[in-house]
Design a protein around this motif. Structure first.
Motif, PDB file in Angstrom:
ATOM      1  N   ALA A  87      54.306  72.559   4.706  1.00  0.00           N
ATOM      2  CA  ALA A  87      53.846  73.084   6.001  1.00  0.00           C
ATOM      3  C   ALA A  87      54.974  73.870   6.650  1.00  0.00           C
ATOM      4  CB  ALA A  87      53.398  71.944   6.904  1.00  0.00           C
ATOM      5  N   PRO A  88      55.288  75.053   6.101  1.00  0.00           N
ATOM      6  CA  PRO A  88      56.426  75.814   6.613  1.00  0.00           C
ATOM      7  C   PRO A  88      56.314  76.202   8.078  1.00  0.00           C
ATOM      8  CG  PRO A  88      55.106  77.158   5.120  1.00  0.00           C
ATOM      9  CD  PRO A  88      54.615  75.760   5.000  1.00  0.00           C
ATOM     10  N   GLY A  89      55.083  76.403   8.556  1.00  0.00           N
ATOM     11  CA  GLY A  89      54.917  76.781   9.953  1.00  0.00           C
ATOM     12  C   GLY A  89      55.427  75.720  10.904  1.00  0.00           C
ATOM     13  N   SER A  90      55.325  74.450  10.500  1.00  0.00           N
ATOM     14  CA  SER A  90      55.768  73.368  11.374  1.00  0.00           C
ATOM     15  C   SER A  90      57.275  73.392  11.591  1.00  0.00           C
ATOM     16  CB  SER A  90      55.350  72.006  10.800  1.00  0.00           C
ATOM     17  OG  SER A  90      56.061  71.726   9.613  1.00  0.00           O
ATOM     18  N   LEU A  91      58.011  73.949  10.626  1.00  0.00           N
ATOM     19  CA  LEU A  91      59.467  74.016  10.766  1.00  0.00           C
ATOM     20  C   LEU A  91      59.875  74.892  11.936  1.00  0.00           C
ATOM     21  CD1 LEU A  91      60.359  74.383   6.988  1.00  0.00           C
ATOM     22  CD2 LEU A  91      60.881  72.421   8.440  1.00  0.00           C
ATOM     23  N   GLN A  92      59.032  75.860  12.273  1.00  0.00           N
ATOM     24  CA  GLN A  92      59.354  76.734  13.402  1.00  0.00           C
ATOM     25  C   GLN A  92      59.409  75.965  14.706  1.00  0.00           C
ATOM     26  OE1 GLN A  92      56.340  79.748  13.080  1.00  0.00           O
ATOM     27  NE2 GLN A  92      57.402  80.822  11.433  1.00  0.00           N
ATOM     28  N   ARG A  93      58.669  74.858  14.782  1.00  0.00           N
ATOM     29  CA  ARG A  93      58.741  74.025  15.985  1.00  0.00           C
ATOM     30  C   ARG A  93      60.133  73.428  16.129  1.00  0.00           C
ATOM     31  NH1 ARG A  93      54.472  69.757  15.197  1.00  0.00           N
ATOM     32  NH2 ARG A  93      53.959  70.726  13.225  1.00  0.00           N
ATOM     33  N   GLY A  94      60.703  73.031  15.002  1.00  0.00           N
ATOM     34  CA  GLY A  94      62.060  72.507  15.044  1.00  0.00           C
ATOM     35  C   GLY A  94      63.068  73.562  15.447  1.00  0.00           C
ATOM     36  N   VAL A  95      62.870  74.784  14.967  1.00  0.00           N
ATOM     37  CA  VAL A  95      63.765  75.884  15.325  1.00  0.00           C
ATOM     38  C   VAL A  95      63.688  76.159  16.818  1.00  0.00           C
ATOM     39  CG1 VAL A  95      64.215  78.340  15.025  1.00  0.00           C
ATOM     40  CG2 VAL A  95      63.685  76.927  13.034  1.00  0.00           C
ATOM     41  N   ARG A  96      62.467  76.214  17.368  1.00  0.00           N
ATOM     42  CA  ARG A  96      62.315  76.473  18.794  1.00  0.00           C
ATOM     43  C   ARG A  96      62.925  75.369  19.646  1.00  0.00           C
ATOM     44  NH1 ARG A  96      57.341  78.191  16.853  1.00  0.00           N
ATOM     45  NH2 ARG A  96      56.341  76.251  17.458  1.00  0.00           N
ATOM     46  N   ALA A  97      62.925  74.147  19.125  1.00  0.00           N
ATOM     47  CA  ALA A  97      63.501  73.020  19.859  1.00  0.00           C
ATOM     48  C   ALA A  97      64.993  72.868  19.585  1.00  0.00           C
ATOM     49  CB  ALA A  97      62.766  71.734  19.486  1.00  0.00           C
ATOM     50  N   ALA A  98      65.584  73.839  18.877  1.00  0.00           N
ATOM     51  CA  ALA A  98      67.030  73.855  18.588  1.00  0.00           C
ATOM     52  C   ALA A  98      67.482  72.648  17.773  1.00  0.00           C
ATOM     53  CB  ALA A  98      67.833  73.964  19.880  1.00  0.00           C
ATOM     54  N   ALA A  99      66.660  72.250  16.787  1.00  0.00           N
ATOM     55  CA  ALA A  99      67.061  71.143  15.910  1.00  0.00           C
ATOM     56  C   ALA A  99      68.311  71.523  15.123  1.00  0.00           C
ATOM     57  CB  ALA A  99      65.921  70.806  14.953  1.00  0.00           C
ATOM     58  N   ARG A 100      69.179  70.533  14.910  1.00  0.00           N
ATOM     59  CA  ARG A 100      70.412  70.764  14.149  1.00  0.00           C
ATOM     60  C   ARG A 100      70.322  70.210  12.732  1.00  0.00           C
ATOM     61  NH1 ARG A 100      74.390  72.902  16.735  1.00  0.00           N
ATOM     62  NH2 ARG A 100      75.888  72.219  15.169  1.00  0.00           N
ATOM     63  N   ILE A 190      38.673  75.003  20.116  1.00  0.00           N
ATOM     64  CA  ILE A 190      38.664  74.091  18.962  1.00  0.00           C
ATOM     65  C   ILE A 190      39.099  74.831  17.705  1.00  0.00           C
ATOM     66  CG2 ILE A 190      37.261  72.575  17.535  1.00  0.00           C
ATOM     67  CD1 ILE A 190      37.789  71.585  20.398  1.00  0.00           C
ATOM     68  N   ASP A 191      38.569  76.034  17.530  1.00  0.00           N
ATOM     69  CA  ASP A 191      38.929  76.845  16.363  1.00  0.00           C
ATOM     70  C   ASP A 191      40.407  77.230  16.418  1.00  0.00           C
ATOM     71  OD1 ASP A 191      38.225  78.138  13.939  1.00  0.00           O
ATOM     72  OD2 ASP A 191      38.074  80.061  14.979  1.00  0.00           O
ATOM     73  N   ALA A 192      40.923  77.517  17.617  1.00  0.00           N
ATOM     74  CA  ALA A 192      42.336  77.869  17.772  1.00  0.00           C
ATOM     75  C   ALA A 192      43.234  76.699  17.377  1.00  0.00           C
ATOM     76  CB  ALA A 192      42.624  78.288  19.215  1.00  0.00           C
ATOM     77  N   ILE A 193      42.838  75.504  17.771  1.00  0.00           N
ATOM     78  CA  ILE A 193      43.606  74.307  17.404  1.00  0.00           C
ATOM     79  C   ILE A 193      43.567  74.106  15.889  1.00  0.00           C
ATOM     80  CG2 ILE A 193      43.651  71.785  17.569  1.00  0.00           C
ATOM     81  CD1 ILE A 193      42.659  72.142  20.491  1.00  0.00           C
ATOM     82  N   ARG A 194      42.380  74.287  15.292  1.00  0.00           N
ATOM     83  CA  ARG A 194      42.251  74.110  13.836  1.00  0.00           C
ATOM     84  C   ARG A 194      43.132  75.084  13.081  1.00  0.00           C
ATOM     85  NH1 ARG A 194      39.876  76.820  10.086  1.00  0.00           N
ATOM     86  NH2 ARG A 194      38.831  78.217  11.565  1.00  0.00           N
ATOM     87  N   ILE A 195      43.099  76.358  13.475  1.00  0.00           N
ATOM     88  CA  ILE A 195      43.907  77.381  12.808  1.00  0.00           C
ATOM     89  C   ILE A 195      45.402  77.078  12.974  1.00  0.00           C
ATOM     90  CG2 ILE A 195      44.563  79.826  12.889  1.00  0.00           C
ATOM     91  CD1 ILE A 195      41.630  80.426  13.667  1.00  0.00           C
ATOM     92  N   SER A 196      45.794  76.702  14.175  1.00  0.00           N
ATOM     93  CA  SER A 196      47.200  76.452  14.461  1.00  0.00           C
ATOM     94  C   SER A 196      47.716  75.238  13.713  1.00  0.00           C
ATOM     95  CB  SER A 196      47.403  76.278  15.968  1.00  0.00           C
ATOM     96  OG  SER A 196      47.078  77.458  16.654  1.00  0.00           O
ATOM     97  N   ARG A 197      46.858  74.215  13.591  1.00  0.00           N
ATOM     98  CA  ARG A 197      47.283  73.025  12.838  1.00  0.00           C
ATOM     99  C   ARG A 197      47.432  73.358  11.362  1.00  0.00           C
ATOM    100  NH1 ARG A 197      43.646  68.331  15.751  1.00  0.00           N
ATOM    101  NH2 ARG A 197      45.313  67.523  17.103  1.00  0.00           N
ATOM    102  N   ARG A 198      46.498  74.136  10.826  1.00  0.00           N
ATOM    103  CA  ARG A 198      46.576  74.516   9.410  1.00  0.00           C
ATOM    104  C   ARG A 198      47.844  75.312   9.135  1.00  0.00           C
ATOM    105  NH1 ARG A 198      41.557  77.719   7.642  1.00  0.00           N
ATOM    106  NH2 ARG A 198      42.664  79.365   8.763  1.00  0.00           N
ATOM    107  N   ALA A 199      48.243  76.152  10.095  1.00  0.00           N
ATOM    108  CA  ALA A 199      49.457  76.952   9.941  1.00  0.00           C
ATOM    109  C   ALA A 199      50.714  76.135  10.205  1.00  0.00           C
ATOM    110  CB  ALA A 199      49.411  78.149  10.891  1.00  0.00           C
ATOM    111  N   GLY A 200      50.558  74.950  10.792  1.00  0.00           N
ATOM    112  CA  GLY A 200      51.719  74.128  11.092  1.00  0.00           C
ATOM    113  C   GLY A 200      52.391  74.471  12.407  1.00  0.00           C
ATOM    114  N   TRP A 201      51.701  75.221  13.284  1.00  0.00           N
ATOM    115  CA  TRP A 201      52.321  75.634  14.552  1.00  0.00           C
ATOM    116  C   TRP A 201      52.243  74.539  15.598  1.00  0.00           C
ATOM    117  CZ3 TRP A 201      49.031  80.653  14.265  1.00  0.00           C
ATOM    118  CH2 TRP A 201      49.595  81.511  13.286  1.00  0.00           C
ATOM    119  N   VAL A 202      51.226  73.675  15.507  1.00  0.00           N
ATOM    120  CA  VAL A 202      51.093  72.565  16.453  1.00  0.00           C
ATOM    121  C   VAL A 202      50.857  71.265  15.681  1.00  0.00           C
ATOM    122  CG1 VAL A 202      50.170  74.055  18.251  1.00  0.00           C
ATOM    123  CG2 VAL A 202      48.586  72.829  16.750  1.00  0.00           C
TER     124      VAL A 202
END
Length: 202
Positions: A87-100, A190-202
């Motif tokens: 789920a590479p998209g989920s990694l962007q959440r870590g980047v935005r949160a300044a994960a080390r 609902i569709d926006a949430i589904r798409i975003s979860r599949r992409a790993g953004w949320v």
């Protein structure tokens, strides 16, 4: 002694992670769910906070952290995230949160231990498999505020609850939701949430 805060919505998972770290020695470990995260952060003042990116509740917390100078409503602590290359998209959440630190959940427990020690020492740690996945992730089209609103909606918050949490008018929240839905080509929320979860953004 390195103070570590493990945040996860599932009690048995956070307890298992805490037991693993305690068995290594040198770690003072506290584990908590999202409801008590801010309180534990304030009282513990951890050297490292560990969060599973795929854990329910992580999205809203990380997006809130990305938009404030006081992560989790407490003193800042270096963030280490657990993720998968699937789920590479989920990694962007870590980047935005300044994960080390970025640890692959499919890796060995020893890697988590080494990563925490490095992050606590002020260094960075990134599993090679996660670095490759992050580079291959599709660009995320939403603004930070749109993503925060969508992440909270994905966790089940109503428009009124999101507005209260983010100190916004309900109409403003609806506008952000509509913009997010339009940008990702969804039919509705609902569709926006589904798409975003599949992409790993949320």
């Amino acid at each position: 002694m390195t103070k570590v805060l493990v945040l996860h919505s599932v009690s048995i998972v956070r307890s298992a992670l805490a037991a693993l770290l305690r068995s290594e020695g040198g770690f003072d470990v506290t584990c908590a769910g999202w409801r008590s995260a801010a309180r534990e952060t304030e009282s513990l003042r951890p050297d490292v906070t560990v969060v599973d990116l795929d854990c329910p509740g992580a999205s809203a917390t990380l997006e809130a952290r990305a938009g404030t100078s006081r992560p989790l409503d407490g003193p800042p602590a270096p963030l280490l995230v657990l993720a998968t290359s699937a789920a590479p998209g989920s990694l962007q959440r870590g980047v935005r949160a300044a994960a080390r630190g970025y640890v692959d959940k499919d890796g060995s427990p020893g890697r988590l231990v080494r990563a925490i020690r490095k992050v606590a020492a002020g260094e960075r740690f990134v599993d090679p498999s996660l670095a490759s996945a992050l580079l291959e992730a599709d660009p995320m089209p939403l603004s930070p505020r749109e993503l925060t609103v969508l992440a909270r909606a994905a966790e089940g918050d109503s428009i009124a609850e999101i507005a209260h949490a983010l100190h916004l008018a309900s109409g403003t929240v609806r506008n952000y939701m509509a913009a997010a839905t339009r940008k990702i080509g969804a039919r509705n929320r609902i569709d926006a949430i589904r798409i975003s979860r599949r992409a790993g953004w949320v």
